[in-house]
Design a protein around this motif. Structure first.
Motif, PDB file in Angstrom:
ATOM      1  N   ALA A  92       0.587  -1.173   0.337  1.00 39.16           N
ATOM      2  CA  ALA A  92      -0.372  -0.107  -0.169  1.00 39.16           C
ATOM      3  C   ALA A  92       1.145   1.606  -0.075  1.00 39.16           C
ATOM      4  O   ALA A  92       0.566   2.106  -0.720  1.00 39.16           O
ATOM      5  CB  ALA A  92      -0.241   0.444   1.278  1.00 39.16           C
ATOM      6  N   LEU A  93       1.869   1.129   0.481  1.00 38.18           N
ATOM      7  CA  LEU A  93       2.994   2.383   0.675  1.00 38.18           C
ATOM      8  C   LEU A  93       3.942   2.504  -0.686  1.00 38.18           C
ATOM      9  O   LEU A  93       4.727   3.244  -0.500  1.00 38.18           O
ATOM     10  CB  LEU A  93       3.678   2.179   1.587  1.00 38.18           C
ATOM     11  CG  LEU A  93       2.562   2.686   3.130  1.00 38.18           C
ATOM     12  CD1 LEU A  93       3.474   2.764   3.937  1.00 38.18           C
ATOM     13  CD2 LEU A  93       2.358   3.657   2.577  1.00 38.18           C
ATOM     14  N   MET A  94       3.556   1.982  -1.452  1.00 36.36           N
ATOM     15  CA  MET A  94       3.688   1.409  -2.252  1.00 36.36           C
ATOM     16  C   MET A  94       3.136   2.829  -3.797  1.00 36.36           C
ATOM     17  O   MET A  94       2.434   1.856  -4.592  1.00 36.36           O
ATOM     18  CB  MET A  94       4.174   0.209  -3.039  1.00 36.36           C
ATOM     19  CG  MET A  94       5.802  -0.876  -2.539  1.00 36.36           C
ATOM     20  SD  MET A  94       7.422   0.087  -3.970  1.00 36.36           S
ATOM     21  CE  MET A  94       8.084  -1.476  -4.011  1.00 36.36           C
ATOM     22  N   VAL A  95       3.993   3.874  -3.933  1.00 37.40           N
ATOM     23  CA  VAL A  95       3.422   4.412  -5.178  1.00 37.40           C
ATOM     24  C   VAL A  95       4.514   4.067  -6.772  1.00 37.40           C
ATOM     25  O   VAL A  95       5.596   4.572  -6.429  1.00 37.40           O
ATOM     26  CB  VAL A  95       3.735   5.784  -4.255  1.00 37.40           C
ATOM     27  CG1 VAL A  95       2.874   6.437  -5.541  1.00 37.40           C
ATOM     28  CG2 VAL A  95       2.782   5.745  -3.162  1.00 37.40           C
ATOM     29  N   ASN A  96       3.464   4.866  -7.606  1.00 40.29           N
ATOM     30  CA  ASN A  96       3.978   4.411  -9.279  1.00 40.29           C
ATOM     31  C   ASN A  96       4.622   6.046  -9.186  1.00 40.29           C
ATOM     32  O   ASN A  96       3.521   6.534 -10.066  1.00 40.29           O
ATOM     33  CB  ASN A  96       3.167   3.578  -9.851  1.00 40.29           C
ATOM     34  CG  ASN A  96       3.478   4.055 -11.295  1.00 40.29           C
ATOM     35  OD1 ASN A  96       4.480   4.731 -12.022  1.00 40.29           O
ATOM     36  ND2 ASN A  96       3.148   2.864 -12.578  1.00 40.29           N
ATOM     37  N   THR A 113      -4.616   3.702   4.266  1.00 41.42           N
ATOM     38  CA  THR A 113      -4.570   2.756   4.388  1.00 41.42           C
ATOM     39  C   THR A 113      -3.679   2.277   6.035  1.00 41.42           C
ATOM     40  O   THR A 113      -3.205   2.947   6.874  1.00 41.42           O
ATOM     41  CB  THR A 113      -3.114   1.993   3.621  1.00 41.42           C
ATOM     42  OG1 THR A 113      -2.698   0.762   3.681  1.00 41.42           O
ATOM     43  CG2 THR A 113      -1.841   2.179   3.702  1.00 41.42           C
ATOM     44  N   THR A 114      -3.972   0.643   5.900  1.00 43.37           N
ATOM     45  CA  THR A 114      -3.750   0.108   7.861  1.00 43.37           C
ATOM     46  C   THR A 114      -1.571  -0.743   7.358  1.00 43.37           C
ATOM     47  O   THR A 114      -2.301  -1.353   6.568  1.00 43.37           O
ATOM     48  CB  THR A 114      -4.216  -0.055   8.987  1.00 43.37           C
ATOM     49  OG1 THR A 114      -4.739  -1.188   8.051  1.00 43.37           O
ATOM     50  CG2 THR A 114      -5.633   1.061   8.963  1.00 43.37           C
ATOM     51  N   LEU A 115      -1.319  -0.665   8.425  1.00 45.65           N
ATOM     52  CA  LEU A 115      -0.056  -1.745   8.096  1.00 45.65           C
ATOM     53  C   LEU A 115      -0.215  -2.285   9.693  1.00 45.65           C
ATOM     54  O   LEU A 115      -0.185  -1.100  10.611  1.00 45.65           O
ATOM     55  CB  LEU A 115       0.990  -1.349   6.959  1.00 45.65           C
ATOM     56  CG  LEU A 115       1.560  -0.296   7.547  1.00 45.65           C
ATOM     57  CD1 LEU A 115       3.114  -0.839   6.759  1.00 45.65           C
ATOM     58  CD2 LEU A 115       1.412   1.018   7.506  1.00 45.65           C
TER      59      LEU A 115
END
Ligand SMILES: [Zn+2]
Ligand SMILES: [Zn+2]
Length: 172
Positions: free
Chosen positions: A5-9, A25-27
């Motif tokens: 979720a914390l990977m962005v294009n 988001t949660t992690l």
């Protein structure tokens, strides 16, 4: 296990300056790589982040809520708290701003930055409250709850020190 979720294009965002993107988001603390005694591995970290592309980079703004545990360094009470980390960072493909992070490749991984903020904003020697009275050094009574009858330690009030200083200055 890692969180995507914390990977962005980043390439997509950079192609069109002015583009915004929000991530809510949660992690778990473990997924964020927080593994010292301040963090329970299955606690939930909540991230609310907004990305905005500029002509020469991506601004990342928002906040991340990180639960942490600890023991008050004065009264030894167990603490279970949350740190709210403010995010305000710049990522650039070609780093021209000395405070910017580099975007390596097309993907922007926000996890290392969020992990650093969480580690910085979580105290290693916490207090239950700024004016915690602590424990009596003689009998161990929690002075936040009870006043014991031990003799006060032999230090005067701050005013005594000031009076002494003033007396010394007046003597000169
Ligand atoms: Zn305390
Ligand atoms: Zn006491």
């Amino acid at each position: 296990m890692t969180s995507k979720a914390l990977m962005v294009n980043a390439a997509e965002l950079l192609r069109r300056p002015g583009t915004e993107r929000t991530i809510a988001t949660t992690l778990t603390t473990a997924e964020l790589g927080l593994s010292d005694q301040r963090f329970r591995p299955d606690d939930t970290v909540t991230a609310n982040i907004r990305l905005e592309s500029l002509s020469d980079g991506i601004v990342v703004l928002g906040s991340v809520d990180v639960p942490w545990q600890g023991t008050c360094r004065r009264c030894l009470r167990e603490l279970s708290e949350h740190a709210v980390c403010e995010v305000d960072e710049l990522y650039q493909s070609v780093v021209t701003n000395p405070n910017a992070f580099e975007i390596a490749g097309d993907q922007l991984d926000l996890i290392p930055m969020v992990r650093e903020l969480a580690l910085l904003d979580t105290p290693t020697a916490p207090l239950c409250r700024p004016d915690c009275a602590g424990l009596c050094s003689v009998c161990g009574t929690d002075l936040n709850e009870l006043q014991c009858s031990c003799e006060a330690p032999a230090h005067g009030s701050p005013w005594d020190v000031l009076d002494q200083l003033k007396g010394r200055l007046d003597a000169n």
